[in-house]
Write a protein that holds these residues in place. Structure first.
Motif, mmCIF file in Angstrom:
data_model
loop_
_atom_site.group_PDB
_atom_site.id
_atom_site.type_symbol
_atom_site.label_atom_id
_atom_site.label_comp_id
_atom_site.label_asym_id
_atom_site.label_seq_id
_atom_site.Cartn_x
_atom_site.Cartn_y
_atom_site.Cartn_z
ATOM 1 N N THR A 43 -5.915 -0.372 1.525
ATOM 2 C CA THR A 43 -6.023 0.543 0.391
ATOM 3 C C THR A 43 -6.939 0.009 -0.699
ATOM 4 O OG1 THR A 43 -3.823 1.415 0.840
ATOM 5 C CG2 THR A 43 -4.696 1.752 -1.375
ATOM 6 N N PHE A 44 -6.728 -1.221 -1.122
ATOM 7 C CA PHE A 44 -7.494 -1.734 -2.253
ATOM 8 C C PHE A 44 -8.922 -2.102 -1.863
ATOM 9 C CE2 PHE A 44 -3.232 -1.841 -3.881
ATOM 10 C CZ PHE A 44 -3.402 -1.484 -5.210
ATOM 11 N N TYR A 46 -10.581 -0.290 0.271
ATOM 12 C CA TYR A 46 -11.242 1.020 0.288
ATOM 13 C C TYR A 46 -11.470 1.527 -1.132
ATOM 14 C CZ TYR A 46 -12.631 5.479 2.394
ATOM 15 O OH TYR A 46 -13.346 6.576 2.798
ATOM 16 N N LEU A 47 -10.533 1.237 -2.037
ATOM 17 C CA LEU A 47 -10.726 1.627 -3.436
ATOM 18 C C LEU A 47 -11.976 0.969 -4.000
ATOM 19 C CD1 LEU A 47 -9.791 2.965 -6.079
ATOM 20 C CD2 LEU A 47 -8.336 0.963 -6.470
ATOM 21 N N ALA A 153 -4.752 4.754 3.736
ATOM 22 C CA ALA A 153 -5.505 4.044 2.708
ATOM 23 C C ALA A 153 -6.449 4.983 1.976
ATOM 24 C CB ALA A 153 -6.280 2.887 3.336
ATOM 25 N N ALA A 157 -6.149 5.378 -1.997
ATOM 26 C CA ALA A 157 -7.293 4.919 -2.773
ATOM 27 C C ALA A 157 -7.993 6.086 -3.467
ATOM 28 C CB ALA A 157 -8.280 4.186 -1.867
ATOM 29 N N ARG A 161 -8.607 6.290 -7.481
ATOM 30 C CA ARG A 161 -9.920 6.490 -8.098
ATOM 31 C C ARG A 161 -9.902 7.705 -9.014
ATOM 32 N NH1 ARG A 161 -15.372 7.681 -4.685
ATOM 33 N NH2 ARG A 161 -14.208 9.573 -4.136
#
Length: 483
Positions: A43-44, A46-47, A153, A157, A161
């Motif tokens: 997740t992070f 991809y963020l 994810a 994410a 955003r």
């Protein structure tokens, strides 16, 4: 039964209290990052990618989409026999695509395709695992499908955003007006501890009686969230209740109210903003495709930025041809992170308009001018409790053999259920449906299940899976109205 807690809001669950300190926010971010790493969900990472890629120009965004499309088609070619047959019949191979338009010879897939060929689509060996889920869809046709860690994810994410566009950081206190198909009173100490650590509050959208809505307003003031998130109709209902009470919640940290699940109508936006004293932003998405688009503060109200790094959106007319920007058409989507069960040129049934204008802040993301969406009604219990339509829909989703369905509430104690049988249907499903709905609505509600061959759309041509003829009163009626 407590109405403040239950399982599964979109990303995590909640608790009461007021975690106002910087320490609490930092702890929430740390716990969330640790959880995502533990389950191998990127997740992070991809963020971080999304924060950079949104500033690509449109050509850069579409080049990124093309690269991800080739990767997805390669996965489908190797692991989804049904998709491979479709690609071969259309004369397409993953490495041969040189432009996004090259995908157009591939016929669109439908929800019926996804249901009928499910086992030939799922890649159960996808890294991180394939997780089973279902959706009711606007026509009430349940769909069982699988998604993986990349899709999860992408959803999480993408929302983070979008929150950042409004000044809300991961770990900031967030309140959810949400619902889930599990018994809300069943908790344990592990979940309670985790909920406190994750810095979130959850209020039950499935049981909005006047007394409980008073409690919800009190809980929000104690919690003091930076973001309030929930079904558009349910948030509007809570705002209408507060207005009828002559109450304006004191929420000094609230930066944005994010709504989801259905169209947000102008009078609802005005009401929510007036009562909660914050900007209002709507979200667009679905269970099968995932988080799709979100409003930003830089564009006109109602316009949304597409999650272009994860989704290719085509807007097509009735003949399957692209419409010009600004014209209304059906949203046909390719989920670029749907490797566990690819959704490629998937007809969503949602009606949208693409904007001919770019994002005013300079992002290369595609801009959706309008989501026409579909219609949802409330269900009303005899005691006056107002329930989101999903409270009834979940009962049908959980029943094996239901092909399509529609709930019609003729009166407060009279609910009719239309069911089109699917594979696995049996007559003994009827009592289970009746019992499940009475458990939601009350033992004195008459539930009549009618098995039919087909369910006709409304006069407008749209499908509605819940229709209630029970009138609401005063501001509550205005909050629920959509016409």
């Amino acid at each position: 039964m407590r109405a403040f807690r239950h399982r599964h809001p979109p990303a995590s669950r909640g608790t009461g209290g007021r975690p106002s300190s910087v320490f609490a926010q930092a702890l929430a971010r740390t716990v969330y990052r640790t959880q995502e790493r533990a389950v191998r969900r990127p997740t992070f990472d991809y963020l971080a990618d999304l924060e950079r890629s949104q500033w690509l120009d449109r050509a850069g965004i579409e080049a990124l989409q093309l690269a991800k499309l080739r990767e997805l088609l390669g996965v489908a070619w190797l692991h989804s026999p049904w998709h491979r047959r479709r690609l071969e019949a259309a004369g397409l191979s993953p490495g041969a695509l040189t432009h996004l338009h090259d995908l157009r010879p591939l016929p669109c897939m439908t929800k019926q395709d996804a249901a009928a060929h499910h086992e030939e689509m799922v890649w159960r060996g996808v890294p991180g695992g394939a997780f089973k889920y279902n959706t009711g869809g606007s026509s009430g046709m349940p769909l069982i499908f699988h998604f993986g860690r990349r899709r999860q994810a992408s959803d999480a994410a993408g929302r983070m955003r979008a929150r950042r566009w409004w000044g809300v950081e991961p770990g900031d206190p967030e309140a959810y007006l949400w619902g889930a198909p599990v018994e809300l009173s069943k908790t344990d100490w592990v979940k309670t501890v985790r909920d406190r650590l994750i810095n979130q509050l959850v209020l039950n959208a499935f049981a909005m009686s006047p007394a409980r809505m008073d409690d919800y307003l009190d809980a929000l003031e104690r919690f003091s969230p930076s973001c309030l998130y929930g079904y558009a109709s349910s948030v509007a209902l809570l705002a209408a209740h507060a207005k009828e009470r002559g109450r304006r919640p004191r929420l000094p940290r609230l930066k944005v109210v994010c709504t989801t699940g259905e169209p947000l109508y102008p009078h609802q936006r005005t009401l929510i903003g007036e009562v909660f004293g914050a900007s209002v932003a709507n979200e667009f998405g679905s269970r099968d495709i995932g988080f799709t688009a979100h409003e930003s503060p830089d564009n006109p109200a109602g316009a949304m930025l597409l999650m272009s790094e994860s989704i290719i959106l085509e807007v097509l007319d009735a003949q399957g041809q692209p419409v010009a920007p600004g014209e209304l058409g059906e949203a046909v989507m390719t989920g670029l992170c749907s490797d566990a069960q690819p959704f490629i040129r998937y007809r969503t049934g949602d009606m949208v308009r693409l904007s001919p204008e770019p994002d005013r802040a300079g992002r290369g993301l595609h801009v959706i001018a309008e989501v026409v969406g579909r219609r949802t009604d409330f269900l009303v219990r005899p005691d006056g409790t107002i329930m989101h339509a999903l409270a009834g829909i979940y009962v049908l989703r959980a029943t094996e053999g239901v092909g399509e369905f529609k709930l019609v509430q003729h009166a407060v104690r009279d609910l009719e259920v239309l069911v089109v049988p699917g594979p696995g249907w049996a007559a003994e499903r009827v009592p289970a449906i009746e019992a499940g709905l009475r458990q939601r609505l009350g033992d004195d509600v008459r539930v009549t299940v009618r098995v039919v061959d087909a369910i006709a759309p409304e006069a407008s041509g749209k499908h509605r899976y819940v229709v209630s003829h029970v009138p609401l009163q005063g501001e509550l009626a205005q909050a629920a109205a959509i016409d």
